[in-house]
Design a protein around this motif. Structure first.
Motif, PDB file in Angstrom:
ATOM      1  N   ILE A  32       0.841  -1.211   0.000  1.00  0.00           N
ATOM      2  CA  ILE A  32       0.000   0.000   0.000  1.00  0.00           C
ATOM      3  C   ILE A  32       0.868   1.251   0.000  1.00  0.00           C
ATOM      4  O   ILE A  32       0.617   2.208  -0.750  1.00  0.00           O
ATOM      5  CB  ILE A  32      -0.942  -0.017   1.212  1.00  0.00           C
ATOM      6  CG1 ILE A  32      -1.957  -1.163   1.085  1.00  0.00           C
ATOM      7  CG2 ILE A  32      -1.677   1.317   1.349  1.00  0.00           C
ATOM      8  CD1 ILE A  32      -2.794  -1.378   2.324  1.00  0.00           C
ATOM      9  N   PHE A  33       1.902   1.240   0.841  1.00  0.00           N
ATOM     10  CA  PHE A  33       2.758   2.422   0.925  1.00  0.00           C
ATOM     11  C   PHE A  33       3.440   2.708  -0.411  1.00  0.00           C
ATOM     12  O   PHE A  33       3.460   3.851  -0.885  1.00  0.00           O
ATOM     13  CB  PHE A  33       3.810   2.225   2.019  1.00  0.00           C
ATOM     14  CG  PHE A  33       4.853   3.307   2.047  1.00  0.00           C
ATOM     15  CD1 PHE A  33       4.553   4.546   2.574  1.00  0.00           C
ATOM     16  CD2 PHE A  33       6.122   3.093   1.525  1.00  0.00           C
ATOM     17  CE1 PHE A  33       5.505   5.557   2.589  1.00  0.00           C
ATOM     18  CE2 PHE A  33       7.070   4.090   1.539  1.00  0.00           C
ATOM     19  CZ  PHE A  33       6.767   5.321   2.076  1.00  0.00           C
ATOM     20  N   TRP A  34       4.012   1.680  -1.048  1.00  0.00           N
ATOM     21  CA  TRP A  34       4.724   1.907  -2.294  1.00  0.00           C
ATOM     22  C   TRP A  34       3.772   2.192  -3.448  1.00  0.00           C
ATOM     23  O   TRP A  34       4.151   2.889  -4.399  1.00  0.00           O
ATOM     24  CB  TRP A  34       5.624   0.722  -2.613  1.00  0.00           C
ATOM     25  CG  TRP A  34       6.853   0.739  -1.760  1.00  0.00           C
ATOM     26  CD1 TRP A  34       7.146  -0.080  -0.719  1.00  0.00           C
ATOM     27  CD2 TRP A  34       7.927   1.683  -1.844  1.00  0.00           C
ATOM     28  NE1 TRP A  34       8.345   0.275  -0.147  1.00  0.00           N
ATOM     29  CE2 TRP A  34       8.852   1.344  -0.823  1.00  0.00           C
ATOM     30  CE3 TRP A  34       8.210   2.755  -2.682  1.00  0.00           C
ATOM     31  CZ2 TRP A  34      10.030   2.053  -0.625  1.00  0.00           C
ATOM     32  CZ3 TRP A  34       9.384   3.460  -2.483  1.00  0.00           C
ATOM     33  CH2 TRP A  34      10.278   3.118  -1.470  1.00  0.00           C
ATOM     34  N   ALA A  35       2.552   1.710  -3.370  1.00  0.00           N
ATOM     35  CA  ALA A  35       1.559   2.101  -4.376  1.00  0.00           C
ATOM     36  C   ALA A  35       1.262   3.594  -4.273  1.00  0.00           C
ATOM     37  O   ALA A  35       1.173   4.297  -5.296  1.00  0.00           O
ATOM     38  CB  ALA A  35       0.282   1.280  -4.193  1.00  0.00           C
ATOM     39  N   CYS A  36       1.122   4.086  -3.045  1.00  0.00           N
ATOM     40  CA  CYS A  36       0.920   5.531  -2.848  1.00  0.00           C
ATOM     41  C   CYS A  36       2.127   6.321  -3.334  1.00  0.00           C
ATOM     42  O   CYS A  36       1.975   7.358  -4.009  1.00  0.00           O
ATOM     43  CB  CYS A  36       0.653   5.828  -1.373  1.00  0.00           C
ATOM     44  SG  CYS A  36      -0.860   5.126  -0.708  1.00  0.00           S
ATOM     45  N   ILE A  40       2.249   9.019  -6.510  1.00  0.00           N
ATOM     46  CA  ILE A  40       2.663  10.409  -6.298  1.00  0.00           C
ATOM     47  C   ILE A  40       3.822  10.770  -7.221  1.00  0.00           C
ATOM     48  O   ILE A  40       3.835  11.848  -7.838  1.00  0.00           O
ATOM     49  CB  ILE A  40       3.059  10.618  -4.819  1.00  0.00           C
ATOM     50  CG1 ILE A  40       1.816  10.553  -3.932  1.00  0.00           C
ATOM     51  CG2 ILE A  40       3.760  11.957  -4.632  1.00  0.00           C
ATOM     52  CD1 ILE A  40       2.125  10.556  -2.448  1.00  0.00           C
ATOM     53  N   ILE A  41       4.802   9.881  -7.344  1.00  0.00           N
ATOM     54  CA  ILE A  41       5.976  10.171  -8.166  1.00  0.00           C
ATOM     55  C   ILE A  41       5.609  10.309  -9.638  1.00  0.00           C
ATOM     56  O   ILE A  41       6.106  11.195 -10.343  1.00  0.00           O
ATOM     57  CB  ILE A  41       7.021   9.059  -7.978  1.00  0.00           C
ATOM     58  CG1 ILE A  41       7.571   9.110  -6.548  1.00  0.00           C
ATOM     59  CG2 ILE A  41       8.167   9.204  -8.976  1.00  0.00           C
ATOM     60  CD1 ILE A  41       8.429   7.924  -6.193  1.00  0.00           C
ATOM     61  N   PHE A  42       4.723   9.444 -10.121  1.00  0.00           N
ATOM     62  CA  PHE A  42       4.370   9.449 -11.539  1.00  0.00           C
ATOM     63  C   PHE A  42       3.158  10.328 -11.851  1.00  0.00           C
ATOM     64  O   PHE A  42       2.673  10.312 -12.985  1.00  0.00           O
ATOM     65  CB  PHE A  42       4.109   8.017 -12.024  1.00  0.00           C
ATOM     66  CG  PHE A  42       5.352   7.224 -12.247  1.00  0.00           C
ATOM     67  CD1 PHE A  42       5.945   7.185 -13.499  1.00  0.00           C
ATOM     68  CD2 PHE A  42       5.949   6.526 -11.214  1.00  0.00           C
ATOM     69  CE1 PHE A  42       7.107   6.466 -13.717  1.00  0.00           C
ATOM     70  CE2 PHE A  42       7.113   5.795 -11.417  1.00  0.00           C
ATOM     71  CZ  PHE A  42       7.694   5.772 -12.667  1.00  0.00           C
ATOM     72  N   MET A  45       3.818  12.862 -14.746  1.00  0.00           N
ATOM     73  CA  MET A  45       3.767  12.187 -16.040  1.00  0.00           C
ATOM     74  C   MET A  45       2.331  11.877 -16.424  1.00  0.00           C
ATOM     75  O   MET A  45       1.943  12.000 -17.599  1.00  0.00           O
ATOM     76  CB  MET A  45       4.584  10.897 -15.988  1.00  0.00           C
ATOM     77  CG  MET A  45       4.592  10.111 -17.288  1.00  0.00           C
ATOM     78  SD  MET A  45       5.606   8.630 -17.177  1.00  0.00           S
ATOM     79  CE  MET A  45       7.242   9.390 -17.046  1.00  0.00           C
ATOM     80  N   GLN A  46       1.535  11.485 -15.447  1.00  0.00           N
ATOM     81  CA  GLN A  46       0.120  11.217 -15.709  1.00  0.00           C
ATOM     82  C   GLN A  46      -0.591  12.476 -16.210  1.00  0.00           C
ATOM     83  O   GLN A  46      -1.419  12.403 -17.123  1.00  0.00           O
ATOM     84  CB  GLN A  46      -0.546  10.706 -14.429  1.00  0.00           C
ATOM     85  CG  GLN A  46      -2.031  10.377 -14.601  1.00  0.00           C
ATOM     86  CD  GLN A  46      -2.686  10.067 -13.267  1.00  0.00           C
ATOM     87  OE1 GLN A  46      -2.105  10.300 -12.203  1.00  0.00           O
ATOM     88  NE2 GLN A  46      -3.895   9.551 -13.310  1.00  0.00           N
ATOM     89  N   GLU A  47      -0.264  13.616 -15.639  1.00  0.00           N
ATOM     90  CA  GLU A  47      -0.892  14.867 -16.079  1.00  0.00           C
ATOM     91  C   GLU A  47      -0.495  15.217 -17.507  1.00  0.00           C
ATOM     92  O   GLU A  47      -1.327  15.691 -18.294  1.00  0.00           O
ATOM     93  CB  GLU A  47      -0.496  16.003 -15.130  1.00  0.00           C
ATOM     94  CG  GLU A  47      -1.098  15.883 -13.742  1.00  0.00           C
ATOM     95  CD  GLU A  47      -2.620  15.931 -13.784  1.00  0.00           C
ATOM     96  OE1 GLU A  47      -3.167  16.775 -14.518  1.00  0.00           O
ATOM     97  OE2 GLU A  47      -3.255  15.100 -13.112  1.00  0.00           O
ATOM     98  N   ARG A  48       0.768  14.969 -17.859  1.00  0.00           N
ATOM     99  CA  ARG A  48       1.183  15.233 -19.242  1.00  0.00           C
ATOM    100  C   ARG A  48       0.473  14.302 -20.218  1.00  0.00           C
ATOM    101  O   ARG A  48       0.072  14.733 -21.314  1.00  0.00           O
ATOM    102  CB  ARG A  48       2.701  15.086 -19.356  1.00  0.00           C
ATOM    103  CG  ARG A  48       3.484  16.214 -18.709  1.00  0.00           C
ATOM    104  CD  ARG A  48       4.937  16.200 -19.148  1.00  0.00           C
ATOM    105  NE  ARG A  48       5.644  15.051 -18.606  1.00  0.00           N
ATOM    106  CZ  ARG A  48       6.294  15.068 -17.447  1.00  0.00           C
ATOM    107  NH1 ARG A  48       6.318  16.169 -16.693  1.00  0.00           N
ATOM    108  NH2 ARG A  48       6.940  13.980 -17.028  1.00  0.00           N
ATOM    109  N   ILE A  67       4.371   2.534 -18.134  1.00  0.00           N
ATOM    110  CA  ILE A  67       5.646   3.263 -18.135  1.00  0.00           C
ATOM    111  C   ILE A  67       6.393   3.019 -16.836  1.00  0.00           C
ATOM    112  O   ILE A  67       7.618   2.825 -16.828  1.00  0.00           O
ATOM    113  CB  ILE A  67       5.392   4.767 -18.365  1.00  0.00           C
ATOM    114  CG1 ILE A  67       4.821   5.000 -19.768  1.00  0.00           C
ATOM    115  CG2 ILE A  67       6.676   5.567 -18.170  1.00  0.00           C
ATOM    116  CD1 ILE A  67       4.389   6.422 -20.020  1.00  0.00           C
ATOM    117  N   CYS A  68       5.660   3.002 -15.721  1.00  0.00           N
ATOM    118  CA  CYS A  68       6.279   2.725 -14.420  1.00  0.00           C
ATOM    119  C   CYS A  68       6.906   1.338 -14.391  1.00  0.00           C
ATOM    120  O   CYS A  68       8.014   1.159 -13.881  1.00  0.00           O
ATOM    121  CB  CYS A  68       5.226   2.868 -13.320  1.00  0.00           C
ATOM    122  SG  CYS A  68       5.736   2.228 -11.714  1.00  0.00           S
ATOM    123  N   VAL A  69       6.209   0.356 -14.952  1.00  0.00           N
ATOM    124  CA  VAL A  69       6.733  -1.015 -14.970  1.00  0.00           C
ATOM    125  C   VAL A  69       8.023  -1.081 -15.787  1.00  0.00           C
ATOM    126  O   VAL A  69       9.009  -1.702 -15.386  1.00  0.00           O
ATOM    127  CB  VAL A  69       5.673  -1.984 -15.536  1.00  0.00           C
ATOM    128  CG1 VAL A  69       6.285  -3.356 -15.800  1.00  0.00           C
ATOM    129  CG2 VAL A  69       4.504  -2.107 -14.569  1.00  0.00           C
TER     130      VAL A  69
END
Length: 375
Positions: A32-36, A40-42, A45-48, A67-69
């Motif tokens: 859960i923590f790393w999904a959050c 947040i980090i990506f 990129m999601q907005e672009r 892209i994250c994968v």
């Protein structure tokens, strides 16, 4: 009276159910923590992608996840596989006696005769130290091999946690804004305060994860490169170890390359040892001293010493996740106290600063006029 009892009973029920829900999710806390953190980090990129693809939340979230994968998950998998192979090879050499740490200590002792004198003055038996190092190296190598083998085989637990993390990341990317608005609406802290806390949470998480990972990747890559250039064994293995150790500020990769340099000096390989020390101190060390304050301290707006102590404390309490959670708690601590000083203590820190600045200007004007009068 009845309304008050009903309200308190409901709040007690709400607290109890929330605690039970948190306990229910405890086994999946890491996922859960790393999904959050990933969402947040990506998010930029999601907005672009949203600007190019339009308002298509499912498609945008799925493309961001892919892209994250490609950027994160696959490289980690490949590095973990190479780490497992070299870890197994190193353990097999230790187990067969091809590598004997006690012999290394004896060579260092013979090369530096003053070391036994220092140990004697401190009341330390060098023979027992040598035996302890040999036993510790064997057990550490075995443990490392077991961990590496488990990572190489990709256990069911690793697959499940990774799948849950990616699954949750997709929904956080797609519905993140809605979830944040629901939390702001539900929490009784005041919308302005909640937005400030959520904003700080996102800033610190993004800066800490990106900054520390960049520092770890750079230091690990540099350490692996110099080990490979000097023909030292298992460069990928030690590169990964140095990358993990670099998550600890002010200590980092020096735990690995400095003992190796001492051993090289002891064996008479002065050129390789000098190159390793120079490269480790000037290049690997400077990468930490330059990049970490720029990428972590500047973006989190935390002092360097607070980043150091919060990172060490987070790692000691929460393991590998603590290198993010520690600075995050420290940043939220400062934000909460800043809100308290502004709203509950009757004084605004900026007002105090402005008043002191105005007083200084007045004092400067008075001093200047008195100088003119004397002239």
């Amino acid at each position: 009276m009845r309304d008050v009892m009903e309200r308190r009973s409901f709040l007690l029920l709400l607290l109890l159910v929330s605690l039970l829900f948190v306990l229910l999710l405890k086994p999946f806390w890491g996922a859960i923590f790393w999904a959050c953190a990933i969402s947040i980090i990506f998010h930029p990129m999601q907005e672009r992608l949203r600007k190019h693809l339009g308002d298509k939340p499912n498609r945008v979230a799925l493309l961001t996840l892919l892209i994250c994968v490609v950027i994160v998950v696959l490289p980690i998998f490949l590095i973990a596989t190479a780490f497992a192979q070299e870890g197994l090879a190193l353990y097999q050499r230790v187990d067969k006696g091809e590598i004997n740490p006690s012999e290394w200590l004896e060579q260092i002792r013979n090369a530096f005769p003053t070391i036994p004198q220092w140990f004697d003055r401190l009341g330390i038996d060098l023979g027992s130290v040598r035996e302890s190092i040999a036993k510790g190296a064997a057990s550490t190598g075995k443990l490392m091999a077991e961990k590496a083998l488990g990572a190489g085989q990709i256990t069911f637990s690793f697959i499940m946690n990774s799948a849950l993390m990616l699954y949750l990341t997709f929904f956080l990317l797609r519905d993140g804004r809605t979830l944040i608005e629901l939390m702001i609406k539900a929490l009784p802290l005041g919308d302005a305060r909640e937005r400030k806390l959520f904003t700080k949470f996102a800033e610190v998480t993004r800066a800490t994860v990106k900054g520390n990972l960049v520092v770890a990747i750079v230091q690990g890559a540099l350490g692996g490169f110099i080990f490979w250039a000097l023909s030292l064994p298992s460069p990928i293995l030690w590169a990964v170890v140095m990358a993990f150790l670099s998550l600890i500020p002010a200590v980092g990769a020096g735990i690995v390359w400095l003992p190796v340099a001492i051993y090289l000096y002891a064996t008479g390989d002065w050129v390789s040892a000098t190159i390793l020390v120079s490269f480790g101190a000037l290049v690997i060390g400077m990468a930490d001293n330059v990049l970490r304050p720029l990428l972590v301290g500047r973006d989190t707006k935390l002092p360097d010493y607070l980043v150091l102590f919060s990172t060490l404390g987070g790692i000691s309490l929460m393991g590998i996740n603590g290198f993010v959670i520690g600075p995050l708690i420290a940043a939220l601590f400062l934000v909460v106290w800043d809100i308290f000083m502004r709203e509950f203590n009757g004084e605004n820190p900026h007002v105090i600063t402005e008043r002191s600045t105005e007083s200084n200007h007045k004092y400067e004007k008075i001093a200047a006029s008195s100088v003119k009068d004397e002239a």
